[in-house]
Design an enzyme around this catalytic site. Sequence first.
Site, PDB file in Angstrom:
ATOM      1  N   ASP A  20       6.210  -3.790  13.616  1.00  0.00           N
ATOM      2  CA  ASP A  20       5.029  -2.960  13.829  1.00  0.00           C
ATOM      3  C   ASP A  20       4.921  -2.590  15.304  1.00  0.00           C
ATOM      4  OD1 ASP A  20       2.528  -1.819  13.921  1.00  0.00           O
ATOM      5  OD2 ASP A  20       1.444  -3.720  13.646  1.00  0.00           O
ATOM      6  N   ASN A  26       2.900  -0.071  16.586  1.00  0.00           N
ATOM      7  CA  ASN A  26       1.604   0.462  17.034  1.00  0.00           C
ATOM      8  C   ASN A  26       0.433  -0.468  16.716  1.00  0.00           C
ATOM      9  OD1 ASN A  26       1.571   0.863  14.319  1.00  0.00           O
ATOM     10  ND2 ASN A  26       0.771   2.951  14.383  1.00  0.00           N
ATOM     11  N   ASP A  49      -0.957  -2.022  14.107  1.00  0.00           N
ATOM     12  CA  ASP A  49      -1.977  -1.854  13.062  1.00  0.00           C
ATOM     13  C   ASP A  49      -1.708  -2.784  11.871  1.00  0.00           C
ATOM     14  OD1 ASP A  49       0.263  -0.663  11.999  1.00  0.00           O
ATOM     15  OD2 ASP A  49      -0.670   1.274  11.569  1.00  0.00           O
ATOM     16  N   ASP A 107       6.561   0.282  11.103  1.00  0.00           N
ATOM     17  CA  ASP A 107       6.703   1.733  11.256  1.00  0.00           C
ATOM     18  C   ASP A 107       8.100   2.086  11.756  1.00  0.00           C
ATOM     19  OD1 ASP A 107       6.496   1.179  14.135  1.00  0.00           O
ATOM     20  OD2 ASP A 107       4.360   0.889  13.695  1.00  0.00           O
ATOM     21  N   ASP A 123      16.078   6.328  -6.594  1.00  0.00           N
ATOM     22  CA  ASP A 123      15.156   5.427  -7.269  1.00  0.00           C
ATOM     23  C   ASP A 123      15.116   5.701  -8.772  1.00  0.00           C
ATOM     24  OD1 ASP A 123      12.881   3.506  -7.045  1.00  0.00           O
ATOM     25  OD2 ASP A 123      11.724   5.188  -7.819  1.00  0.00           O
ATOM     26  N   GLU A 170      19.871   2.941  -7.993  1.00  0.00           N
ATOM     27  CA  GLU A 170      19.143   1.772  -8.514  1.00  0.00           C
ATOM     28  C   GLU A 170      19.504   1.673  -9.992  1.00  0.00           C
ATOM     29  OE1 GLU A 170      15.020   1.946  -9.400  1.00  0.00           O
ATOM     30  OE2 GLU A 170      14.752  -0.204  -9.155  1.00  0.00           O
TER      31      GLU A 170
HETATM   32  C1  GLC Z   1      11.873   1.375  -8.330  1.00  0.00           C
HETATM   33  C2  GLC Z   1      11.441   0.751  -7.022  1.00  0.00           C
HETATM   34  C3  GLC Z   1      10.140   0.026  -7.248  1.00  0.00           C
HETATM   35  C4  GLC Z   1       9.096   1.037  -7.701  1.00  0.00           C
HETATM   36  C5  GLC Z   1       9.585   1.793  -8.934  1.00  0.00           C
HETATM   37  C6  GLC Z   1       8.740   2.992  -9.203  1.00  0.00           C
HETATM   38  O1  GLC Z   1      12.150   0.430  -9.295  1.00  0.00           O
HETATM   39  O2  GLC Z   1      12.446  -0.082  -6.539  1.00  0.00           O
HETATM   40  O3  GLC Z   1       9.703  -0.635  -6.094  1.00  0.00           O
HETATM   41  O4  GLC Z   1       7.896   0.401  -7.982  1.00  0.00           O
HETATM   42  O5  GLC Z   1      10.899   2.278  -8.758  1.00  0.00           O
HETATM   43  O6  GLC Z   1       8.976   3.993  -8.257  1.00  0.00           O
END
Ligand code: GLC
Length: 565
Positions: free
Chosen positions: A50, A52, A54, A58, A229, A289
Amino acid sequence: MVRFACLMGCFCALLTSALAQTAANAIDAEGHQWWQHAVFYEIYPRSFADSNHDGVGDLNGITSKLDYLKDLGVDAIWITPCFPSPQVDFGYDVSDYENIDPMYGTLADFDALVSEGRKRGIRIILDFVVNHSSDQHKWFLDSKSSRTAEHRDWYIWRDGKGPEEPPNNWISEFGGSAWKFDATTSQYYYHYFYAEQPDLNWRNPAVKDAMFDVERWWYKRGVSGFRLDAVDTLFEDPNLHDNPALPGKNAYGDPLQEKIYNTKLPEVHEVLRGLRQVADGSGAVLIGETWTKDVSELRKYYGDHSDELQMPMDLMFTKLKFSAPVFREHIAGVDGAGGWPVYVISNHDIVRSCDRYGDGQHDDEIAKVMAALYLTLRGTPIMYYGEEIGMKTTPPTRKEDVKDPIGRTGWPKEKGRDGERTPMQWDKSANAGFSTATPWLPVPPTYKTHNVADESKDPDSILEFYKRVLKLRHTSKALLDGGYQALNENDPDVLSYLRTYNDDVVLVALNMSGSPKKVNFQLKHNGFSSAKSLVSTGKSSAKGDEVSLGPYGVFIGQLIRAENH
Ligand code: GLC
């Protein structure tokens, strides 16, 4: 019985396919592409550093740690979503694909990160959330505004089956029906994940074009690839068949079902080929993924003509029991699948590797065994921040402290994913050196014993072990490009294998048990005089044909050819 086989066949096949790639790729003289030699490192930006003050990490925080990553031996960082987002799913609900969330900085900060990374040979990989956007994205706001809106068909809208009855029985991954009724137009929209994450309609060519444009936009900005993803869920059966029911219920109380009509549809592969074509134009890599049930499913993600994902993650690896025979069998399958393996032991959605494999007594030793394993296999490893210092999963103990929404709906069975997303443990000062403000998630108590500053000074630490193995990995031809050959395949405790590149042969022996072991590798019989230790732990050593390993001991050694061979 020890078998030393010729591994050149597999190496040659790899070489041929690599040579077929475009010249835009960074390819070495032998045809290896940059991502085959790179070590990747996943950063959850909220929790890394971090700058900044908060309490939330970042981009400038990440930039400030590039020297640390370089020194560790990292070549590419994958940053989980840092785009503008209402943060319902902590960034996986994107409301603008072509910007940075102010919480993480600005596009100028991003450009600085790319350019500072470049100076150190560290590439930036972003997370492309292709399945869904946020319900606050302008596309969805327009889509829900009327049945005739320009973006109506960018999402999946259907009539209910009857009054207050969703279009079918599909269940959201995060609990409840996957359909949400919207009163403005009296239809339901589909969301595989949270209701705030409506699924994009990939059957609409306009969606495809817009998403491919996003991909190009980031390549122009200096990104070297994407982690894609949730690719399994891009398409659904247009006829909305109900999924077959399975016995039992999930953590949210929903009946289980076999998701055959809304996951892993064959159309996914066509989109992957399209994304890959765009990536090839920029020498970029696509990481998937890819939660697969077996190796044959994993193989499909490379594409029939190696034209889909270069790096589908072997996430099955994260589900294996800590046992030599179990890993041996799995590795043989993945190594033989015909693609370039991608090994992962932790990420932001699952319990950390230290907790999954650890026995509570030898956790540090076991962490080193796992590091030695996946960093010396043929393929590319993807690390998860904090794994290199032995960070542990620390889930909330009270429901009211849970940040991850699935932890609130699923409590206590499902505590959510906060435990594996806690702040990086930099030192033992307040908030583990992550921030001067109260961090968004509490720092686990282990920061006092497991942190970067202290481990950097301890030659026996997990961190120093990672550095040694990664250094070896970057310099050893055998580890970079050599074939994989399992040894002593009936040994119940010691996982051992060779990595062979021409005359360069590295032996890896990992004791996955709590007792000391001696293993005979019949080195002389196979034309070697000895094994010279490159990296080992505890009292592990080699003498003559034999390697002695301490409990959970590691021995990585160079095999020396006998004079007369
Ligand atoms: C993937 C990501 C996970 C997210 C899901 C929905 O599995 O790794 O963190 O919640 O997609 O986008």
